[in-house]
Design an enzyme around this catalytic site. Structure first.
Site, short mmCIF file in Angstrom:
data_model
loop_
_atom_site.label_atom_id
_atom_site.label_comp_id
_atom_site.label_asym_id
_atom_site.label_seq_id
_atom_site.Cartn_x
_atom_site.Cartn_y
_atom_site.Cartn_z
N GLY A 130 7.15 5.24 12.47
CA GLY A 130 7.92 4.25 11.73
C GLY A 130 7.08 3.03 11.47
O GLY A 130 5.86 3.09 11.40
N CYS A 131 7.73 1.91 11.33
CA CYS A 131 7.04 0.65 11.06
C CYS A 131 6.08 0.32 12.20
O CYS A 131 6.44 0.39 13.37
CB CYS A 131 8.08 -0.46 10.91
SG CYS A 131 7.36 -2.08 10.66
#
Length: 174
Positions: free
Chosen positions: A9-10
């Site tokens: 993810g981020c």
């Protein structure tokens, strides 16, 4: 010191997690795994057109924390069963991925993923690939959570991940 490179993810989320772990000397947000030549920018990676993943490169002391323990922390700090997605972050740049630096890391990563599979309802989709070129992200993406703990994304997404980390891995935290 050794290196580990992972994406889930981020990169702000994953960086914040590993910044809390004993034996971790440095965490650098960056990009890897792309198909477009040259150094990518954040805007280019976010377009999803470069093939790069948002990742962190973790420099750690294996005498304090093992690669195996770090992979377990990684696998429990994001959802490894969602393809190209973590929560509201959607796109190939947010894929769950382990980029190994050597054959030992590859074997350990494959073993951990296999051992953890029964604990998830859905199949684990974490990619395990050799690290090629790692590009450090722009300066404003480094230490993002530490510099912006009250920002909306940090309080809504990162803080709950850190609470879960403290609950699950308190014995491995600074």
């Amino acid at each position: 010191m050794e290196l580990m490179t992972v994406g889930g993810g981020c990169f702000w989320c994953i960086e914040a997690v590993f910044d809390q772990v004993k034996g971790v000397e440095k965490v650098v947000s960056g990009y890897t795994g792309g198909t477009v030549p040259g150094r990518p920018t954040y805007r280019e990676v976010c377009s999803g057109l470069t093939g790069h993943a948002e990742v962190v490169q973790v420099r750690f002391d294996p005498k304090v924390i093992s690669y195996q323990d770090l992979i377990v922390i990684f696998m429990t700090s994001h959802d490894p069963t969602t393809l190209n997605r973590q929560g509201a972050d959607v796109g190939t740049q947010y894929r769950s991925v382990i980029y190994y630096h050597n054959e030992a890391q590859k074997e350990i990563s494959e073993t951990i993923v296999k051992e953890m599979s029964p604990y998830y309802t859905n199949p684990i989709v974490t990619e395990i690939s050799p690290l090629q070129t790692f590009y450090e992200a722009e300066e404003d993406h480094q230490d993002y959570y530490a510099d912006n703990p009250t920002a909306g994304y940090c309080t809504a997404v990162i803080s709950p991940k850190l609470a879960r980390l403290r609950k699950m891995h308190s014995d491995k935290l600074k």
